[in-house]
Design a protein around this motif. Structure first.
Motif, mmCIF file in Angstrom:
data_model
loop_
_atom_site.group_PDB
_atom_site.id
_atom_site.type_symbol
_atom_site.label_atom_id
_atom_site.label_comp_id
_atom_site.label_asym_id
_atom_site.label_seq_id
_atom_site.Cartn_x
_atom_site.Cartn_y
_atom_site.Cartn_z
ATOM 1 N N GLY A 26 15.553 -104.130 -11.015
ATOM 2 C CA GLY A 26 16.518 -103.739 -11.630
ATOM 3 C C GLY A 26 16.301 -104.819 -12.727
ATOM 4 N N ASP A 27 17.249 -104.345 -13.852
ATOM 5 C CA ASP A 27 16.791 -104.691 -15.350
ATOM 6 C C ASP A 27 18.476 -105.960 -15.427
ATOM 7 O OD1 ASP A 27 14.948 -102.588 -16.209
ATOM 8 O OD2 ASP A 27 16.609 -101.585 -16.668
ATOM 9 N N GLU B 48 20.178 -110.415 -10.179
ATOM 10 C CA GLU B 48 21.205 -110.270 -9.255
ATOM 11 C C GLU B 48 20.408 -110.950 -8.444
ATOM 12 O OE1 GLU B 48 24.248 -107.423 -7.174
ATOM 13 O OE2 GLU B 48 23.184 -106.666 -8.640
ATOM 14 N N LYS B 49 21.177 -112.079 -7.450
ATOM 15 C CA LYS B 49 21.068 -113.118 -6.038
ATOM 16 C C LYS B 49 20.725 -112.146 -5.413
ATOM 17 C CE LYS B 49 19.661 -117.054 -7.948
ATOM 18 N NZ LYS B 49 19.903 -118.806 -7.935
ATOM 19 N N LYS B 50 20.373 -110.876 -4.544
ATOM 20 C CA LYS B 50 20.595 -109.948 -3.341
ATOM 21 C C LYS B 50 19.855 -110.428 -2.889
ATOM 22 C CE LYS B 50 20.377 -105.908 -6.056
ATOM 23 N NZ LYS B 50 20.372 -104.712 -6.872
ATOM 24 N N GLY B 51 20.315 -110.615 -0.991
ATOM 25 C CA GLY B 51 19.221 -110.317 -0.551
ATOM 26 C C GLY B 51 19.239 -111.561 0.420
ATOM 27 N N GLU B 52 17.592 -111.817 1.304
ATOM 28 C CA GLU B 52 17.713 -112.868 1.816
ATOM 29 C C GLU B 52 16.653 -113.506 1.666
ATOM 30 O OE1 GLU B 52 17.955 -113.252 6.152
ATOM 31 O OE2 GLU B 52 19.301 -111.736 6.507
ATOM 32 N N LEU B 53 16.631 -115.268 1.059
ATOM 33 C CA LEU B 53 14.640 -115.441 0.791
ATOM 34 C C LEU B 53 13.558 -115.271 1.575
ATOM 35 C CD1 LEU B 53 16.546 -119.287 -0.692
ATOM 36 C CD2 LEU B 53 15.643 -117.172 -2.262
ATOM 37 N N LEU B 54 13.149 -115.520 0.896
ATOM 38 C CA LEU B 54 11.489 -114.802 2.497
ATOM 39 C C LEU B 54 10.952 -116.205 2.541
ATOM 40 C CD1 LEU B 54 10.023 -111.886 -0.182
ATOM 41 C CD2 LEU B 54 11.882 -111.202 2.290
ATOM 42 N N LYS B 55 10.242 -115.848 3.568
ATOM 43 C CA LYS B 55 9.390 -117.500 3.883
ATOM 44 C C LYS B 55 7.930 -116.961 3.397
ATOM 45 C CE LYS B 55 13.187 -119.076 5.610
ATOM 46 N NZ LYS B 55 14.340 -119.449 5.163
ATOM 47 N N ALA C 142 12.770 -112.977 -9.937
ATOM 48 C CA ALA C 142 12.665 -113.651 -8.670
ATOM 49 C C ALA C 142 12.904 -114.879 -9.069
ATOM 50 C CB ALA C 142 11.225 -114.248 -8.185
ATOM 51 N N TRP C 143 13.559 -115.507 -7.486
ATOM 52 C CA TRP C 143 14.013 -117.124 -7.819
ATOM 53 C C TRP C 143 14.077 -117.801 -6.191
ATOM 54 C CZ3 TRP C 143 16.581 -112.167 -6.336
ATOM 55 C CH2 TRP C 143 17.135 -112.663 -4.750
ATOM 56 N N THR C 144 14.156 -118.855 -6.563
ATOM 57 C CA THR C 144 13.528 -120.021 -5.161
ATOM 58 C C THR C 144 15.120 -120.678 -4.740
ATOM 59 O OG1 THR C 144 13.924 -121.482 -6.909
ATOM 60 C CG2 THR C 144 11.127 -120.671 -6.171
ATOM 61 N N PRO D 180 14.534 -110.718 -15.327
ATOM 62 C CA PRO D 180 13.826 -108.984 -15.063
ATOM 63 C C PRO D 180 12.845 -109.245 -15.981
ATOM 64 C CG PRO D 180 15.824 -108.944 -14.889
ATOM 65 C CD PRO D 180 15.973 -110.590 -15.597
ATOM 66 N N HIS D 181 11.494 -108.018 -15.587
ATOM 67 C CA HIS D 181 10.427 -108.099 -16.453
ATOM 68 C C HIS D 181 9.335 -106.770 -16.072
ATOM 69 C CE1 HIS D 181 9.304 -111.384 -13.362
ATOM 70 N NE2 HIS D 181 7.248 -110.320 -13.686
ATOM 71 N N THR D 182 8.384 -106.703 -16.412
ATOM 72 C CA THR D 182 7.692 -105.389 -15.620
ATOM 73 C C THR D 182 6.506 -105.951 -16.385
ATOM 74 O OG1 THR D 182 7.728 -104.234 -17.822
ATOM 75 C CG2 THR D 182 8.619 -103.595 -17.189
ATOM 76 N N HIS D 183 5.603 -105.994 -15.565
ATOM 77 C CA HIS D 183 3.588 -105.664 -15.671
ATOM 78 C C HIS D 183 3.049 -104.149 -16.233
ATOM 79 C CE1 HIS D 183 3.958 -109.942 -14.388
ATOM 80 N NE2 HIS D 183 4.766 -109.374 -13.817
#
Length: 81
Positions: free
Chosen positions: A24-25, A28-35, A50-52, A3-6
């Motif tokens: 969020g802070d 938590e891996k939630k939701g499907e991976l995007l293509k 984000a995660w891969t 988690p980070h901000t810009h």
């Protein structure tokens, strides 16, 4: 990516691979991976992460600078290791 901000809003497009992203802070891996071809926008100072999947991924990140990143948990900042 922890988690980070810009200080800027960013537009992110997946070039290759699969990416999961959420906000969020707390990571938590939630939701499907995007293509590839998926696009999302995070506003300035909005915490996100984000995660891969099992393989590497390539992202295109667009923003108007100056650049910057602030990690929610300072221990996650690789510049301080």
């Amino acid at each position: 990516m922890p988690p980070h901000t810009h200080p800027y809003s960013e537009v992110v497009t997946i070039i290759s691979g699969d990416i999961g992203t959420s906000h969020g802070d707390t990571f938590e891996k939630k939701g499907e991976l995007l293509k590839p071809g998926s696009l999302w926008v995070y506003p300035a100072k909005h915490s996100h992460y984000a995660w891969t999947g099992n393989e590497e991924a390539v992202l295109q990140v667009q923003f108007v600078g100056p650049g910057g990143i602030d990690y929610i948990n300072p221990a996650d900042d690789p510049r301080k290791k």
